[in-house]
Scaffold this motif. Sequence first.
Motif, PDB file in Angstrom:
ATOM      1  N   VAL A  47       0.777  -1.236   0.000  1.00  0.00           N
ATOM      2  CA  VAL A  47       0.000   0.000   0.000  1.00  0.00           C
ATOM      3  C   VAL A  47       0.810   1.287   0.000  1.00  0.00           C
ATOM      4  O   VAL A  47       0.420   2.266  -0.641  1.00  0.00           O
TER       5      VAL A  47
ATOM      6  N   ARG B 135       2.153   3.336  -3.246  1.00  0.00           N
ATOM      7  CA  ARG B 135       1.040   3.896  -3.993  1.00  0.00           C
ATOM      8  C   ARG B 135       0.458   5.126  -3.288  1.00  0.00           C
ATOM      9  O   ARG B 135       0.136   6.135  -3.903  1.00  0.00           O
ATOM     10  N   LEU B 136       0.379   5.013  -1.974  1.00  0.00           N
ATOM     11  CA  LEU B 136      -0.176   6.093  -1.163  1.00  0.00           C
ATOM     12  C   LEU B 136       0.700   7.336  -1.230  1.00  0.00           C
ATOM     13  O   LEU B 136       0.207   8.468  -1.260  1.00  0.00           O
TER      14      LEU B 136
ATOM     15  N   GLU C  17      -0.562  11.907   4.167  1.00  0.00           N
ATOM     16  CA  GLU C  17      -0.767  11.758   5.608  1.00  0.00           C
ATOM     17  C   GLU C  17      -2.244  11.550   5.932  1.00  0.00           C
ATOM     18  O   GLU C  17      -2.630  10.636   6.656  1.00  0.00           O
ATOM     19  N   MET C  18      -3.080  12.395   5.342  1.00  0.00           N
ATOM     20  CA  MET C  18      -4.521  12.310   5.591  1.00  0.00           C
ATOM     21  C   MET C  18      -5.095  11.013   5.020  1.00  0.00           C
ATOM     22  O   MET C  18      -5.896  10.333   5.651  1.00  0.00           O
ATOM     23  N   LEU C  19      -4.658  10.679   3.786  1.00  0.00           N
ATOM     24  CA  LEU C  19      -5.189   9.466   3.161  1.00  0.00           C
ATOM     25  C   LEU C  19      -4.758   8.225   3.935  1.00  0.00           C
ATOM     26  O   LEU C  19      -5.522   7.267   4.045  1.00  0.00           O
TER      27      LEU C  19
ATOM     28  N   LEU D 146      -7.013   5.196   5.149  1.00  0.00           N
ATOM     29  CA  LEU D 146      -6.722   3.841   4.682  1.00  0.00           C
ATOM     30  C   LEU D 146      -6.524   2.882   5.851  1.00  0.00           C
ATOM     31  O   LEU D 146      -7.112   1.801   5.896  1.00  0.00           O
TER      32      LEU D 146
ATOM     33  N   ALA E 256      -3.924  14.963  10.422  1.00  0.00           N
ATOM     34  CA  ALA E 256      -4.150  13.826  11.303  1.00  0.00           C
ATOM     35  C   ALA E 256      -4.291  14.258  12.760  1.00  0.00           C
ATOM     36  O   ALA E 256      -5.074  13.676  13.512  1.00  0.00           O
TER      37      ALA E 256
ATOM     38  N   ILE F 211     -13.232   1.057   1.997  1.00  0.00           N
ATOM     39  CA  ILE F 211     -12.449   2.247   2.337  1.00  0.00           C
ATOM     40  C   ILE F 211     -11.029   2.120   1.779  1.00  0.00           C
ATOM     41  O   ILE F 211     -10.506   3.033   1.152  1.00  0.00           O
ATOM     42  N   VAL F 212     -10.427   0.938   2.010  1.00  0.00           N
ATOM     43  CA  VAL F 212      -9.058   0.740   1.539  1.00  0.00           C
ATOM     44  C   VAL F 212      -8.988   0.922   0.022  1.00  0.00           C
ATOM     45  O   VAL F 212      -8.122   1.620  -0.508  1.00  0.00           O
TER      46      VAL F 212
ATOM     47  N   VAL G  21      -9.405   4.630  -1.044  1.00  0.00           N
ATOM     48  CA  VAL G  21      -8.212   5.454  -0.831  1.00  0.00           C
ATOM     49  C   VAL G  21      -7.162   5.145  -1.889  1.00  0.00           C
ATOM     50  O   VAL G  21      -6.512   6.037  -2.426  1.00  0.00           O
ATOM     51  N   LEU G  22      -7.017   3.859  -2.208  1.00  0.00           N
ATOM     52  CA  LEU G  22      -5.959   3.483  -3.144  1.00  0.00           C
ATOM     53  C   LEU G  22      -6.307   3.848  -4.587  1.00  0.00           C
ATOM     54  O   LEU G  22      -5.449   4.258  -5.357  1.00  0.00           O
TER      55      LEU G  22
END
Lengths: 291, 305
Positions: free
Chosen positions: A81, A84-85, A92-94, A98, B107, B282-283, B286-287
């Motif tokens: 993950v 890609r992120l 940071e937010m995503l 996730l 965050a 959700i995962v 986001v991806l």
Amino acid sequence: MVAYTILSGLLFGLYFSLMAIGLNLIFGVMRMVNLAHGDFIMLGAFAAFFAYTLWNMNPLVTMVFVFFLFILLGGALYYLVVPRLLRAQDPEMLSLILFFGLSQVIQALAVIAFGNNQRSIDYTALGSGTVFLFGQGFEESWVVVAAVSLLAIILVSIYLYATKLGVATRAVMNHREEAASAGISVHRVSAYAMGIGLALAAIAGVFSPFMIGSIDPTMGTDLTTTSFAIIIIGSLGNPIGTVVGGMIYGLSLMYMESYQPSWSSLVPYLLLFIILLLKPSGLLGRRMRNA
Amino acid sequence: MRNGYKAGFVLLVTLLLFAVGTHLYSNEDMWFQAMVYLALAQGINILYGFTGYLPFGYVGFFGTGAYAASLYMTDFHLNPIVAILGGGVTALIVGLLLSPLLRLSGAYFSIGSLAASQMIYYTVSNPALQAVTNGPYGMNLEAFYNPAESYTVMLVILAFTLAATAYLRYSRMGLALRATREDAVSAAMAGIPVVRMRITAWLLSATIAGLVGGAFAWHISVFYPNTVFDLNVSIFAIVFTLFGGGASLLGPIIGMVVLYGLYNWIGISAPQYFQLIYGVLIVMLVLFLPNGIMSLFRKKGYDVP
């Protein structure tokens, strides 16, 4: 009473430091907010439970297996993950969202696999005697867990300050781009950090039946917020600062449990809130983050 | 202005659906809960979609509104509608007290708001405060129970919420908020009062949750602290918004229809499978689709209301 409160606060403080240090390592290295941290603690707890009930395995042995298993798991998760992120607009937010999704997945799978019941391990599995420190008697299991936590924290410090990979890890923490241009393989370092971070969480989980009480698949959410409180008190991105956070948290929790038990569940949130508002960079933080 | 009509159309159709819905399918609780979640999702949308601040502790305002409205009814014998307005005002005041949280970024803000909502929860449910809030034993509003009237009040609150979102979607203020979300420094240099804008969106969002909480308390009439401070309430609202896509009126509606439909289909009998599905969702979002389903249509050049 005062001596007992302080000493048990310190014993639990060491354990709480261990619980949170992995979260801080991951945040420090890749600026990812692992909201599934508590769920990895839960997985460690169930590993200890099943190893003990099925094979009568001592949690100290389970710990070793769990450690290596979760290093592999963390490395795999990283490559799956994170790269890609990192290409997204606001990683940071995503990452927060996730890992929140991941936390839901882990909890759901754990409920499906283990059922919704509360479980506990016979507390004598780590020794049944009483240990006397400064004239105060403590359960042997608390002292064993605190000693193991201290050892684990020392090993993490040795890794970060005295090994080549650890120095590279700190370089990535300080400045990602410069570390990359100095020839450090950022992905490899980060994958190790993710693995070690999750493994430390899982180890803390192995001991949670002795320190926190009975375990169930949804225990992770509270543990995640507790861990966040601890690392923010100690300052985000500084794994050693976590020890300070853990101690402060352990002491205040024990103080409240001795004198104001009905308010003790408020402690982690109150501490987190006060620190966030007064000094978002944490007690040991040097740089202010953009606020 | 053609776009404004599109938003008005979406708004009217949605409200009409809820107004006549109970005649089409008689499970009133389902319709009521759908309105609650839609209003909360739009409340999240106003904050997250337009400013980028994701409040994990949004449920804190919902619970505050529920408790405040209930106490105004039972202890001060206010009319339920006045009490619900009071719930909204109380949530607004709590929002004002918590507004320093907005100094935190990303965050930190999410976690800080979570901590704040847990603090409210543990205070309200504390046995030490049993004389005031009845501690862990919850509230009882059976003396005021009126499902038909509370349904109508909730519909009005939903209308207000949808109108507020539609306004933000097309007004200069919404545009300014989105500019702030993209780049606060440039927005400030372009003359946008960044802090005041953010606080306005935050307070609006808090008030909505408070009003919804009050109406929910009245409708359900018996509840416990862990019903109205259940973290899942925040989670549902967030997921509905993320799924459809923020900063639009239609996104959270689509998210609510699809996911709440899914919840009613499998979530009630087997909650863990539902949790698994929305976790995976959700995962994946986001991806692969971080701006929600609606971004697919935006890419095709279609202007989503």
